[in-house]
Design an enzyme around this catalytic site. Structure first.
Site, PDB file in Angstrom:
ATOM      1  CG  HIS A 221      -3.927   8.145 -22.036  1.00 24.87           C
ATOM      2  ND1 HIS A 221      -4.676   7.507 -21.073  1.00 24.87           N
ATOM      3  CD2 HIS A 221      -3.998   9.476 -21.742  1.00 24.87           C
ATOM      4  CE1 HIS A 221      -5.181   8.409 -20.249  1.00 24.87           C
ATOM      5  NE2 HIS A 221      -4.775   9.610 -20.628  1.00 24.87           N
ATOM      6  CD  GLU A 222      -1.932  12.281 -23.231  1.00 24.56           C
ATOM      7  OE1 GLU A 222      -2.839  13.120 -23.458  1.00 24.56           O
ATOM      8  OE2 GLU A 222      -1.686  11.856 -22.094  1.00 24.56           O
TER       9      GLU A 222
ATOM     10  CG  HIS B  31      -7.187  12.414 -23.573  1.00 22.53           C
ATOM     11  ND1 HIS B  31      -8.328  12.207 -22.845  1.00 22.53           N
ATOM     12  CD2 HIS B  31      -6.142  12.152 -22.731  1.00 22.53           C
ATOM     13  CE1 HIS B  31      -8.007  11.834 -21.609  1.00 22.53           C
ATOM     14  NE2 HIS B  31      -6.691  11.787 -21.523  1.00 22.53           N
TER      15      HIS B  31
ATOM     16  CD  GLU C  43      -6.723  11.295 -17.747  1.00 23.34           C
ATOM     17  OE1 GLU C  43      -5.755  10.529 -17.919  1.00 23.34           O
ATOM     18  OE2 GLU C  43      -6.921  12.313 -18.444  1.00 23.34           O
TER      19      GLU C  43
END
Length: 297
Positions: A143-144, A147, A225
């Site tokens: 997820h990070e 980003h 998100e």
């Protein structure tokens, strides 16, 4: 379904960024009309202020952000599993290896920062590293890393900067109006129907634009998100790992130290667990909604 959701999230973000520039133009035109009777001057001033805010915030040092969040940089020897997962996810995403940080906090959380993949960093709390198994941790780090790969930090920073510029211009316009900066011009202004419409539109813009800008900024944060969740599954090929990670995140206690609003939007999970009157005013979508989207991929 996965790639359709990723494409849909990207389209929504583009729409929201365009809405931001419309708001910035509207508030600039309103301020210019009310104060100096020049739409053009107000629009140019608004765009200049917005650009200055954006560039100054984009190039803020990663070290400053990490220092604000009490994160310490680590080497592979200090947390080999965590370090290697970051390394693996960066390799799959085809981005440079980011710096790796740990925040000594029992809560479950993580975030990424950096204006580009070349100067990015990933941080996770010690609580997250203790509670998550490897598959769950891969989901969080994926997820990070997503980003970083998707330039979400830059997009979110631009959104914050534009919202700040809109609020600043509205505040300046309102103060100058209140203290007489535009009072005489208002009294002398053409009382035609069109002039009255322009006046009402300008006043409403000064009042409503900051609120709408804040809502658009938060909507961008929520969309990124969702996009990072879907992109994490694209990297790991393991939606269940991400779902289990989100389920654990939903049970996390708040972080033990205060987190400012700008940093709060960076985290994978709302760090202070503040109750919002509406999802429109939240930096993060409800975890239940995020899980539901992943289940329908």
């Amino acid at each position: 379904m996965l790639y359709q959701q990723i494409a849909q999230n990207k389209r929504k973000t583009i729409f929201l960024i365009l809405a931001f520039f419309f708001l910035l133009t509207a508030i600039g035109a309103a301020a210019g009309y009310l104060l100096v009777e020049s739409y053009q001057f107000g629009i140019v001033l608004a765009l200049i202020l917005g650009s200055i805010y954006a560039f100054s915030m984009i190039f803020q040092s990663t070290n400053v952000v990490m220092g604000m969040n009490k994160a310490r940089e680590i080497t592979v020897d200090q947390a080999p599993d965590f370090f290697h997962i970051v390394e693996d996810m960066a390799m799959v995403a085809q981005i440079p290896m980011p710096k790796v940080y740990i925040i000594d906090d029992p809560s479950l959380n993580a975030f990424a920062t950096g204006s580009s993949p070349e100067n990015a960093a990933v941080a996770a709390t010690s609580g997250l590293l203790q509670v998550m198994n490897r598959e769950e941790l891969e989901g969080v780090i994926g997820h990070e890393i997503s980003h970083i790969r998707n330039y979400d930090i830059r997009i979110s920073t631009i959104a914050v900067a534009l919202a700040s510029a809109i609020t600043l211009i509205a505040s300046m316009g309102s103060r100058m109006m209140w203290y007489g900066g535009g009072r005489q011009r208002q009294n002398d202004r053409d009382n035609s129907s069109l002039g009255i419409v322009f006046l009402i539109f300008s006043l409403l813009s000064l009042i409503l634009a900051p609120l709408i800008a804040s809502m658009v900024q938060l909507a961008i944060s929520r969309q990124r998100e969702y996009l990072a969740d879907a992109s994490s599954v694209e990297l790991t090929r393991n939606p269940e790992g991400m779902i289990r990670a989100l389920e654990k995140l939903s049970q996390s206690q708040p972080m033990s130290h205060p987190v400012d609003d700008a940093s709060s939007a960076l985290y994978i999970n709302e760090p202070q667990k503040r109750e919002s009157l509406s999802s429109l005013f939240s930096t993060h979508p409800p975890i239940a909604d995020r899980i539901e989207r992943l289940r329908h991929m």
